[in-house]
Write a protein that holds these residues in place. Structure first.
Motif, mmCIF file in Angstrom:
data_model
loop_
_atom_site.group_PDB
_atom_site.id
_atom_site.type_symbol
_atom_site.label_atom_id
_atom_site.label_comp_id
_atom_site.label_asym_id
_atom_site.label_seq_id
_atom_site.Cartn_x
_atom_site.Cartn_y
_atom_site.Cartn_z
ATOM 1 N N ARG A 140 0.883 -1.120 0.055
ATOM 2 C CA ARG A 140 -0.031 -0.018 -0.086
ATOM 3 C C ARG A 140 0.667 1.187 0.088
ATOM 4 O O ARG A 140 0.473 2.138 0.425
ATOM 5 N N ARG A 141 1.995 1.087 -0.526
ATOM 6 C CA ARG A 141 2.781 2.394 -0.655
ATOM 7 C C ARG A 141 3.315 2.886 -2.072
ATOM 8 O O ARG A 141 3.842 3.877 -2.314
ATOM 9 N N ARG A 142 2.434 2.123 -2.943
ATOM 10 C CA ARG A 142 2.688 2.604 -4.343
ATOM 11 C C ARG A 142 1.552 2.366 -5.325
ATOM 12 O O ARG A 142 0.555 1.382 -5.026
ATOM 13 N N THR A 143 1.350 3.433 -6.042
ATOM 14 C CA THR A 143 -0.033 3.200 -6.842
ATOM 15 C C THR A 143 0.247 3.433 -8.300
ATOM 16 O O THR A 143 1.269 4.091 -8.584
ATOM 17 N N PHE A 144 -0.547 2.820 -9.135
ATOM 18 C CA PHE A 144 -0.457 2.852 -10.642
ATOM 19 C C PHE A 144 -1.663 3.463 -11.030
ATOM 20 O O PHE A 144 -2.731 2.438 -11.106
ATOM 21 N N CYS A 145 -1.828 4.759 -11.294
ATOM 22 C CA CYS A 145 -3.265 5.401 -11.712
ATOM 23 C C CYS A 145 -3.186 5.483 -13.122
ATOM 24 O O CYS A 145 -2.389 5.770 -13.676
ATOM 25 N N LEU A 146 -4.422 5.589 -13.637
ATOM 26 C CA LEU A 146 -4.957 5.586 -14.969
ATOM 27 C C LEU A 146 -5.719 7.187 -14.920
ATOM 28 O O LEU A 146 -6.767 7.074 -14.271
ATOM 29 N N TYR A 147 -5.277 7.936 -15.693
ATOM 30 C CA TYR A 147 -5.939 9.255 -15.594
ATOM 31 C C TYR A 147 -6.242 9.586 -17.217
ATOM 32 O O TYR A 147 -5.417 9.260 -17.975
ATOM 33 N N GLU A 148 -7.236 10.538 -17.430
ATOM 34 C CA GLU A 148 -7.652 11.198 -18.590
ATOM 35 C C GLU A 148 -7.501 12.682 -18.157
ATOM 36 O O GLU A 148 -7.846 13.195 -17.390
#
Length: 94
Positions: free
Chosen positions: A44-52
């Motif tokens: 829970r220390r890294r995220t991979f986020c998809l954004y527009e």
């Protein structure tokens, strides 16, 4: 709008509460970016986020305002599937 993958590394374990998400949406709306979804690492220390968004700069502005990291921002255009097929990601996100 373009689609971006953002890698975020947090110093502490991420514990996003509904009020935090609401604040992020408000900031994102102001900057004209849309958070589509995120993948969260096991620790829970890294995220991979998809954004527009219209640009990586808009995502950086939103991240700075929200006080969250945006360590790597990459524009993505296609998905690849195990059968070798390539698909325009914007058609999937709509």
């Amino acid at each position: 709008m373009a689609i971006f993958m953002i890698e975020r590394q947090f110093a502490d374990r991420l514990d996003l509460q509904p009020e935090d998400a609401r604040e992020l949406r408000e900031i994102n709306d102001d900057e004209h970016v849309r958070w589509l979804y995120s993948f969260l690492s096991a620790d829970r220390r890294r995220t991979f986020c998809l954004y527009e968004a219209d640009s990586a700069e808009a995502i950086l502005r939103a991240a700075e305002r929200a006080g969250v990291p945006a360590d790597v921002i990459v524009e993505v255009t296609h998905t690849l599937t195990p059968d070798g097929a390539s698909h325009d990601i914007r058609e999937s996100v709509g």
